[in-house]
Design a protein around this motif. Sequence first.
Motif, PDB file in Angstrom:
ATOM      1  N   LYS A 290       9.800   1.714   1.785  1.00  0.00           N
ATOM      2  CA  LYS A 290       8.920   2.416   2.708  1.00  0.00           C
ATOM      3  C   LYS A 290       7.806   3.130   1.951  1.00  0.00           C
ATOM      4  O   LYS A 290       7.988   3.567   0.802  1.00  0.00           O
ATOM      5  CB  LYS A 290       9.726   3.432   3.520  1.00  0.00           C
ATOM      6  N   SER A 291       6.668   3.237   2.596  1.00  0.00           N
ATOM      7  CA  SER A 291       5.540   3.969   2.005  1.00  0.00           C
ATOM      8  C   SER A 291       5.966   5.367   1.584  1.00  0.00           C
ATOM      9  O   SER A 291       6.779   6.005   2.258  1.00  0.00           O
ATOM     10  CB  SER A 291       4.395   4.066   3.007  1.00  0.00           C
ATOM     11  N   SER A 292       5.415   5.800   0.467  1.00  0.00           N
ATOM     12  CA  SER A 292       5.643   7.115  -0.152  1.00  0.00           C
ATOM     13  C   SER A 292       6.940   7.196  -0.950  1.00  0.00           C
ATOM     14  O   SER A 292       7.146   8.163  -1.686  1.00  0.00           O
ATOM     15  CB  SER A 292       5.606   8.257   0.876  1.00  0.00           C
ATOM     16  N   GLN A 293       7.798   6.181  -0.824  1.00  0.00           N
ATOM     17  CA  GLN A 293       9.031   6.179  -1.607  1.00  0.00           C
ATOM     18  C   GLN A 293       8.793   5.606  -3.004  1.00  0.00           C
ATOM     19  O   GLN A 293       7.683   5.188  -3.328  1.00  0.00           O
ATOM     20  CB  GLN A 293      10.118   5.397  -0.869  1.00  0.00           C
TER      21      GLN A 293
ATOM     22  N   SER B 201       6.178   5.115  -8.173  1.00  0.00           N
ATOM     23  CA  SER B 201       6.355   6.160  -7.161  1.00  0.00           C
ATOM     24  C   SER B 201       5.226   6.141  -6.127  1.00  0.00           C
ATOM     25  O   SER B 201       4.186   5.519  -6.323  1.00  0.00           O
ATOM     26  CB  SER B 201       6.420   7.529  -7.835  1.00  0.00           C
ATOM     27  N   SER B 202       5.480   6.830  -5.037  1.00  0.00           N
ATOM     28  CA  SER B 202       4.480   7.009  -3.970  1.00  0.00           C
ATOM     29  C   SER B 202       3.842   5.681  -3.578  1.00  0.00           C
ATOM     30  O   SER B 202       2.607   5.557  -3.513  1.00  0.00           O
ATOM     31  CB  SER B 202       3.406   8.001  -4.422  1.00  0.00           C
ATOM     32  N   VAL B 203       4.672   4.701  -3.316  1.00  0.00           N
ATOM     33  CA  VAL B 203       4.138   3.362  -3.019  1.00  0.00           C
ATOM     34  C   VAL B 203       3.367   3.342  -1.708  1.00  0.00           C
ATOM     35  O   VAL B 203       3.624   4.136  -0.791  1.00  0.00           O
ATOM     36  CB  VAL B 203       5.250   2.303  -3.011  1.00  0.00           C
ATOM     37  N   ILE B 204       2.439   2.416  -1.646  1.00  0.00           N
ATOM     38  CA  ILE B 204       1.600   2.179  -0.469  1.00  0.00           C
ATOM     39  C   ILE B 204       1.668   0.688  -0.138  1.00  0.00           C
ATOM     40  O   ILE B 204       2.111  -0.111  -0.983  1.00  0.00           O
ATOM     41  CB  ILE B 204       0.146   2.614  -0.743  1.00  0.00           C
ATOM     42  N   PRO B 205       1.254   0.298   1.055  1.00  0.00           N
ATOM     43  CA  PRO B 205       1.333  -1.135   1.404  1.00  0.00           C
ATOM     44  C   PRO B 205       0.619  -2.047   0.406  1.00  0.00           C
ATOM     45  O   PRO B 205       1.043  -3.199   0.229  1.00  0.00           O
ATOM     46  CB  PRO B 205       0.680  -1.171   2.785  1.00  0.00           C
ATOM     47  N   GLU B 206      -0.406  -1.551  -0.251  1.00  0.00           N
ATOM     48  CA  GLU B 206      -1.128  -2.357  -1.250  1.00  0.00           C
ATOM     49  C   GLU B 206      -0.293  -2.659  -2.491  1.00  0.00           C
ATOM     50  O   GLU B 206      -0.685  -3.492  -3.321  1.00  0.00           O
ATOM     51  CB  GLU B 206      -2.424  -1.664  -1.661  1.00  0.00           C
ATOM     52  N   ASP B 207       0.847  -2.013  -2.632  1.00  0.00           N
ATOM     53  CA  ASP B 207       1.757  -2.319  -3.743  1.00  0.00           C
ATOM     54  C   ASP B 207       2.654  -3.515  -3.416  1.00  0.00           C
ATOM     55  O   ASP B 207       3.452  -3.934  -4.252  1.00  0.00           O
ATOM     56  CB  ASP B 207       2.627  -1.105  -4.072  1.00  0.00           C
ATOM     57  N   THR B 208       2.539  -4.045  -2.215  1.00  0.00           N
ATOM     58  CA  THR B 208       3.285  -5.250  -1.854  1.00  0.00           C
ATOM     59  C   THR B 208       2.873  -6.405  -2.760  1.00  0.00           C
ATOM     60  O   THR B 208       1.685  -6.704  -2.900  1.00  0.00           O
ATOM     61  CB  THR B 208       3.014  -5.625  -0.388  1.00  0.00           C
ATOM     62  N   ALA B 209       3.870  -7.026  -3.391  1.00  0.00           N
ATOM     63  CA  ALA B 209       3.575  -8.076  -4.369  1.00  0.00           C
ATOM     64  C   ALA B 209       4.871  -8.744  -4.802  1.00  0.00           C
ATOM     65  O   ALA B 209       5.965  -8.260  -4.503  1.00  0.00           O
ATOM     66  CB  ALA B 209       2.875  -7.486  -5.600  1.00  0.00           C
TER      67      ALA B 209
ATOM     68  N   VAL C  49       8.524  -7.794  -3.284  1.00  0.00           N
ATOM     69  CA  VAL C  49       8.685  -6.430  -2.792  1.00  0.00           C
ATOM     70  C   VAL C  49       7.635  -6.188  -1.715  1.00  0.00           C
ATOM     71  O   VAL C  49       6.441  -6.401  -1.946  1.00  0.00           O
ATOM     72  CB  VAL C  49       8.522  -5.387  -3.921  1.00  0.00           C
ATOM     73  N   THR C  50       8.080  -5.755  -0.574  1.00  0.00           N
ATOM     74  CA  THR C  50       7.191  -5.443   0.541  1.00  0.00           C
ATOM     75  C   THR C  50       7.261  -3.950   0.820  1.00  0.00           C
ATOM     76  O   THR C  50       8.364  -3.393   0.935  1.00  0.00           O
ATOM     77  CB  THR C  50       7.578  -6.231   1.790  1.00  0.00           C
ATOM     78  N   VAL C  51       6.103  -3.326   0.918  1.00  0.00           N
ATOM     79  CA  VAL C  51       6.039  -1.909   1.241  1.00  0.00           C
ATOM     80  C   VAL C  51       5.636  -1.775   2.698  1.00  0.00           C
ATOM     81  O   VAL C  51       4.567  -2.253   3.114  1.00  0.00           O
ATOM     82  CB  VAL C  51       5.026  -1.174   0.344  1.00  0.00           C
ATOM     83  N   SER C  52       6.493  -1.146   3.464  1.00  0.00           N
ATOM     84  CA  SER C  52       6.223  -0.977   4.892  1.00  0.00           C
ATOM     85  C   SER C  52       5.486   0.334   5.122  1.00  0.00           C
ATOM     86  O   SER C  52       5.737   1.335   4.472  1.00  0.00           O
ATOM     87  CB  SER C  52       7.526  -0.994   5.678  1.00  0.00           C
ATOM     88  N   SER C  53       4.579   0.294   6.084  1.00  0.00           N
ATOM     89  CA  SER C  53       3.787   1.499   6.384  1.00  0.00           C
ATOM     90  C   SER C  53       4.490   2.379   7.394  1.00  0.00           C
ATOM     91  O   SER C  53       5.493   2.012   7.979  1.00  0.00           O
ATOM     92  CB  SER C  53       2.419   1.081   6.913  1.00  0.00           C
TER      93      SER C  53
END
Length: 118
Positions: free
Chosen positions: A13-16, A85-93, A114-118
């Motif tokens: 999840k975002s921010s995690q 840390s503090s992942v955002i959807p743009e870190d999806t890769a 890895v998918t980062v959900s907003s």
Amino acid sequence: QVQLQESGPGLVKSSQTLSLTCTVSGDSIRMNYYYWSWFRQSPGKGLEWIGQTDLSGSAYYRPSLKSRTSISRDTSKNQFTLQLSSVIPEDTAVYYCAARRGPEYDYWGQGTQVTVSS
């Protein structure tokens, strides 16, 4: 022959904090002739170097990610890890671990999505 295998959650999840582990087989992570690295590739983009560590424990990071990145080794488990840390959807890769002895990367993991959900 060194083999690398990434593991970790496929959804964050975002921010995690994203945590990935690369398990090394075929040689010891204690050997001082390896540099252990992480890369990623986002959809539609090229391969991006995230950072690396070596036997001395020194770590070097991509400047744009440095404030959020930590790479470390666990010699008892023959593993090295990535924390972002503090992942955002743009870190999806797709995230890859890799190793080199010289200027070229000799060994690669198969990659993990890895998918980062907003």
